[in-house]
Scaffold this motif. Structure first.
Motif, PDB file in Angstrom:
ATOM      1  N   ALA A 163       4.998   5.450   7.430  1.00 26.71           N
ATOM      2  CA  ALA A 163       4.276   4.270   7.913  1.00 26.71           C
ATOM      3  C   ALA A 163       5.254   3.251   8.450  1.00 26.71           C
ATOM      4  O   ALA A 163       6.338   3.050   7.897  1.00 26.71           O
ATOM      5  CB  ALA A 163       3.435   3.667   6.792  1.00 26.71           C
ATOM      6  N   ARG A 164       4.856   2.591   9.543  1.00 25.72           N
ATOM      7  CA  ARG A 164       5.687   1.543  10.128  1.00 25.72           C
ATOM      8  C   ARG A 164       4.848   0.696  11.077  1.00 25.72           C
ATOM      9  O   ARG A 164       4.055   1.228  11.867  1.00 25.72           O
ATOM     10  CB  ARG A 164       6.876   2.153  10.883  1.00 25.72           C
ATOM     11  N   SER A 165       5.011  -0.626  10.980  1.00 22.57           N
ATOM     12  CA  SER A 165       4.404  -1.576  11.914  1.00 22.57           C
ATOM     13  C   SER A 165       2.897  -1.388  12.065  1.00 22.57           C
ATOM     14  O   SER A 165       2.354  -1.460  13.169  1.00 22.57           O
ATOM     15  CB  SER A 165       5.080  -1.467  13.284  1.00 22.57           C
ATOM     16  N   GLY A 166       2.217  -1.132  10.957  1.00 21.56           N
ATOM     17  CA  GLY A 166       0.767  -1.034  11.004  1.00 21.56           C
ATOM     18  C   GLY A 166       0.222   0.326  11.368  1.00 21.56           C
ATOM     19  O   GLY A 166      -0.994   0.486  11.523  1.00 21.56           O
ATOM     20  N   TYR A 167       1.085   1.318  11.507  1.00 20.29           N
ATOM     21  CA  TYR A 167       0.638   2.663  11.841  1.00 20.29           C
ATOM     22  C   TYR A 167       1.201   3.671  10.849  1.00 20.29           C
ATOM     23  O   TYR A 167       2.305   3.498  10.325  1.00 20.29           O
ATOM     24  CB  TYR A 167       1.077   3.063  13.252  1.00 20.29           C
ATOM     25  N   ASP A 208      -3.615   0.690  -3.335  1.00 20.42           N
ATOM     26  CA  ASP A 208      -3.009  -0.628  -3.494  1.00 20.42           C
ATOM     27  C   ASP A 208      -2.087  -0.576  -4.715  1.00 20.42           C
ATOM     28  O   ASP A 208      -2.539  -0.355  -5.827  1.00 20.42           O
ATOM     29  CB  ASP A 208      -4.101  -1.674  -3.702  1.00 20.42           C
ATOM     30  N   TYR A 228       0.446   5.329   0.994  1.00 18.50           N
ATOM     31  CA  TYR A 228      -0.383   6.255   1.752  1.00 18.50           C
ATOM     32  C   TYR A 228      -0.011   7.664   1.323  1.00 18.50           C
ATOM     33  O   TYR A 228       1.156   8.059   1.394  1.00 18.50           O
ATOM     34  CB  TYR A 228      -0.167   6.064   3.251  1.00 18.50           C
ATOM     35  N   ASP A 247      -4.098   4.189  12.807  1.00 12.57           N
ATOM     36  CA  ASP A 247      -4.021   2.738  12.852  1.00 12.57           C
ATOM     37  C   ASP A 247      -4.417   2.175  11.486  1.00 12.57           C
ATOM     38  O   ASP A 247      -5.551   2.379  11.023  1.00 12.57           O
ATOM     39  CB  ASP A 247      -4.976   2.209  13.932  1.00 12.57           C
ATOM     40  N   LEU A 248      -3.496   1.495  10.814  1.00 15.25           N
ATOM     41  CA  LEU A 248      -3.728   0.972   9.468  1.00 15.25           C
ATOM     42  C   LEU A 248      -4.122  -0.494   9.467  1.00 15.25           C
ATOM     43  O   LEU A 248      -4.358  -1.064   8.399  1.00 15.25           O
ATOM     44  CB  LEU A 248      -2.461   1.162   8.615  1.00 15.25           C
ATOM     45  N   ARG A 249      -4.151  -1.109  10.619  1.00 16.32           N
ATOM     46  CA  ARG A 249      -4.371  -2.558  10.680  1.00 16.32           C
ATOM     47  C   ARG A 249      -5.831  -2.927  10.448  1.00 16.32           C
ATOM     48  O   ARG A 249      -6.721  -2.139  10.642  1.00 16.32           O
ATOM     49  CB  ARG A 249      -3.889  -3.099  12.032  1.00 16.32           C
ATOM     50  N   TYR A 273       0.820  -1.212   0.000  1.00 11.33           N
ATOM     51  CA  TYR A 273       0.000   0.000   0.000  1.00 11.33           C
ATOM     52  C   TYR A 273       0.852   1.260   0.000  1.00 11.33           C
ATOM     53  O   TYR A 273       1.913   1.318   0.623  1.00 11.33           O
ATOM     54  CB  TYR A 273      -0.930   0.016   1.214  1.00 11.33           C
TER      55      TYR A 273
END
Length: 202
Positions: free
Chosen positions: A182-186, A158, A145, A200-202, A143
């Protein structure tokens, strides 16, 4: 400093009218400026009229800079004493991100993706339209952003298929976003008000 790209141990800073500044970050508590490239340097091989670098990306040994007038400019970086002008492409944009052999450039229309297998001749392979355009960008594959250029929020694209990037949706925020990572789902975004937003991207 308007933008920064890192290829350890060097950080390449887009410094507007001051051009590109190269910083040695091998000693984290004592970073040192080791080189620079003025946007109005005299280059006998071209009549380009660069004025100010606004964004930067690195794909060693190449450095990509967005200039207000000439668009995407490519440099060859061997070491701080050997930085060579390579080519100007005429590609316009707001910000850029390099991953693998592709460069992702935000524009007034959205997102454009180029193949840089030959950095001297980036080849457009895919585009995604975003109403109002896009500004800052970060990539957390698959992804991308992108901060919205004329609105307040983040668009999620995407890019797993570079030839057909798909806008999945947008998340509106309270303020316009100037930068995003972005890193680790955030996602971490800096706003025009000076605040840091965590998404929060999760």
């Amino acid at each position: 400093a308007l933008d920064v790209a890192v290829a350890a141990p060097y950080a390449f800073i887009a410094a507007g009218e001051k051009g590109m500044v190269v910083v040695d970050t091998s000693t984290a508590d004592d970073p040192r400026i080791v080189a620079g490239v003025s946007p109005n340097f005299n280059n006998s091989e071209s009549d380009i009229q660069m004025t100010a670098f606004t964004a930067m990306a690195v794909y060693p040994p190449f450095v990509f800079a967005l200039d207000e007038v000439e668009g995407l400019v490519v440099f060859l970086f061997e070491d701080p004493q050997r930085i060579y002008y390579h080519v100007e492409t005429g590609i316009r944009g707001n910000r850029l991100w390099v991953s693998g052999r592709h460069i992702y450039i935000t524009t007034a229309e959205g997102l454009s993706i180029y193949d840089i297998g030959n950095p001297a001749e980036p080849a457009l392979v895919g585009k995604a339209s975003i109403t109002g355009g896009a500004a800052a960008i970060t990539l957390a594959y698959p992804y991308a952003y992108l901060s919205l250029a004329t609105d307040q929020g983040v668009a999620v694209v995407d890019v797993s298929l570079e030839t057909a990037p798909e806008v999945l949706g947008t998340l509106m925020t309270d303020d316009a976003l100037l930068g995003i990572g972005a890193r680790s789902g955030y996602a971490f975004a800096g706003s025009a008000s000076g605040d840091l937003s965590v998404i929060d991207l999760r």
